[in-house]
Motif scaffolding. Structure first.
Motif, PDB file in Angstrom:
ATOM      1  N   VAL A   1       0.837  -1.148   0.008  1.00 56.12           N
ATOM      2  CA  VAL A   1       0.080  -0.132   0.039  1.00 56.12           C
ATOM      3  C   VAL A   1       0.916   1.278  -0.102  1.00 56.12           C
ATOM      4  O   VAL A   1       0.529   2.331  -0.850  1.00 56.12           O
TER       5      VAL A   1
ATOM      6  N   GLY B   1      -5.760   0.421   7.318  1.00 56.79           N
ATOM      7  CA  GLY B   1      -5.666  -0.914   6.766  1.00 56.79           C
ATOM      8  C   GLY B   1      -5.831  -2.124   7.584  1.00 56.79           C
ATOM      9  O   GLY B   1      -5.436  -2.071   8.774  1.00 56.79           O
TER      10      GLY B   1
ATOM     11  N   LEU C   1      -9.408  -0.844   3.092  1.00 58.25           N
ATOM     12  CA  LEU C   1      -8.464   0.392   3.608  1.00 58.25           C
ATOM     13  C   LEU C   1      -9.809   1.370   3.786  1.00 58.25           C
ATOM     14  O   LEU C   1     -10.954   1.377   3.215  1.00 58.25           O
TER      15      LEU C   1
ATOM     16  N   VAL D   1      -5.067  -4.068  -4.201  1.00 55.55           N
ATOM     17  CA  VAL D   1      -4.759  -2.718  -3.870  1.00 55.55           C
ATOM     18  C   VAL D   1      -4.643  -1.704  -5.139  1.00 55.55           C
ATOM     19  O   VAL D   1      -5.263  -0.719  -4.843  1.00 55.55           O
TER      20      VAL D   1
ATOM     21  N   LEU E   1      -7.302   1.321  -4.730  1.00 58.82           N
ATOM     22  CA  LEU E   1      -7.046   2.545  -4.892  1.00 58.82           C
ATOM     23  C   LEU E   1      -7.289   3.223  -6.103  1.00 58.82           C
ATOM     24  O   LEU E   1      -7.346   4.412  -6.199  1.00 58.82           O
TER      25      LEU E   1
END
Length: 231
Positions: free
Chosen positions: A92, A145, A170, A221, A225
Motif C-alpha cells: 500500500v 488498513g 482500506l 490494492v 486505490l
C-alpha cells in the motif's frame, strides 16, 4: 486464470451512489461524486495494518480478530501467516507513494510515531488511533488498513492445488474531524478460467499463470486505490 470470487466494495459518504462493474472480475464499486471534492491531500500517512476484520472504525481494536462466518468455510485456515501485515504495509505504501509522492509520510517516520501512541486494544479504536497518529505526524489524512485473510496457493493440506486468496480493507480518515471519508474492500480467490480464457485474462492483465498471495494482494490494492478520487 481469473479472479473467481473477487469483490471490491468502495464506500464514500455524502452524495449520490454510483454503481460500476469493473471489467474482468466479479467486482462492484460504490462511490460518490462530491464527498471528496473539497478534500485536499496535504500530508497523508498509512497507519500500520491491523490483523483481522474491522466491524467499524469505532469498534475496539481487540475485536478486530476474525473473518466473517460466511468466509470461514472458504478460508478454513483463518490464521494469518507471520509478516502479513508488513507485506500489506509495503504494497500500500508503494502505491500511495506513486500517487502522492512527497505528500506521503515515510513509513519509518510513521513507525516511530506509532509505537508511543498504542493503548490497550480493549480501549482503543482504529479511528481514535488514526487521529492520534495523524496529529502526531501533522498529517491531514490517515489511511487505515486491515487484513483478515492471506492464503498462499497450496496452503491447505487437504487441497494441494487450492489457489491464492486475499481479503483486506482500506479506510481513509480525516484527522481534523475524525470523519470516515472513503472505504475500499477487496476479497479475491483466483481460479482456473475455462469458459472465457482470453477475455478474462486480457482484461485482468494477469497473464496465464497462477498468482502468489502477494501478487494477488498487489492487484487488489491497485484495484481498490484506483477508485479513490484523490490525487
Amino acid at each position: 486464470m481469473r479472479i473467481h470470487m473477487a469483490k471490491i466494495i468502495v464506500f464514500a459518504f455524502g452524495g449520490l451512489l454510483v454503481f460500476v462493474w469493473l471489467a474482468g472480475c466479479s467486482s462492484q464499486t460504490q462511490s460518490t461524486q462530491g464527498s471528496l471534492v473539497d478534500v485536499t491531500v496535504k500530508e497523508i500517512a498509512l497507519m500500520p495494518f491491523l490483523a483481522g476484520q474491522m466491524a467499524s472504525p469505532d469498534a475496539p481494536i481487540a475485536t478486530v480478530s476474525a473473518p466473517r462466518k460466511a468466509e470461514t468455510a472458504i478460508i478454513e485456515n483463518v490464521n494469518l501467516p507471520d509478516g502479513t501485515a508488513l507485506i500489506m504495509n509495503r504494497i500500500v505504501n508503494t502505491e500511495l507513494k506513486i500517487r502522492f509522492a512527497e505528500r506521503l509520510i515515510p513509513p519509518q517516520l510513521v513507525s516511530e510515531a506509532y509505537q508511543p501512541l498504542l493503548m490497550a486494544p480493549e480501549l482503543d479504536t482504529p479511528r481514535k488511533r488514526a487521529i492520534r497518529l495523524g496529529s502526531a505526524l501533522k498529517a491531514n489524512l490517515v489511511m487505515v488498513g486491515n487484513i483478515w485473510w492471506y492464503r498462499e496457493r497450496g496452503a491447505l493440506t487437504q487441497m494441494p492445488d487450492n489457489p491464492a486468496s486475499v481479503g483486506f480493507e482500506l479506510t481513509l480518515i480525516n484527522v481534523e474531524t475524525g470523519a470516515r471519508l472513503w472505504r475500499g474492500r477487496f476479497e479475491g480467490t483466483q481460479e482456473a478460467l475455462t469458459s472465457d480464457l482470453l477475455g478474462g485474462v486480457e482484461r485482468l492483465n494477469m497473464g496465464l499463470r497462477w498468482l502468489s498471495a502477494k501478487e494477488l494482494a498487489r492487484y487488489g490494492v491497485k484495484s481498490v486505490l484506483g477508485t479513490l478520487p484523490l490525487k
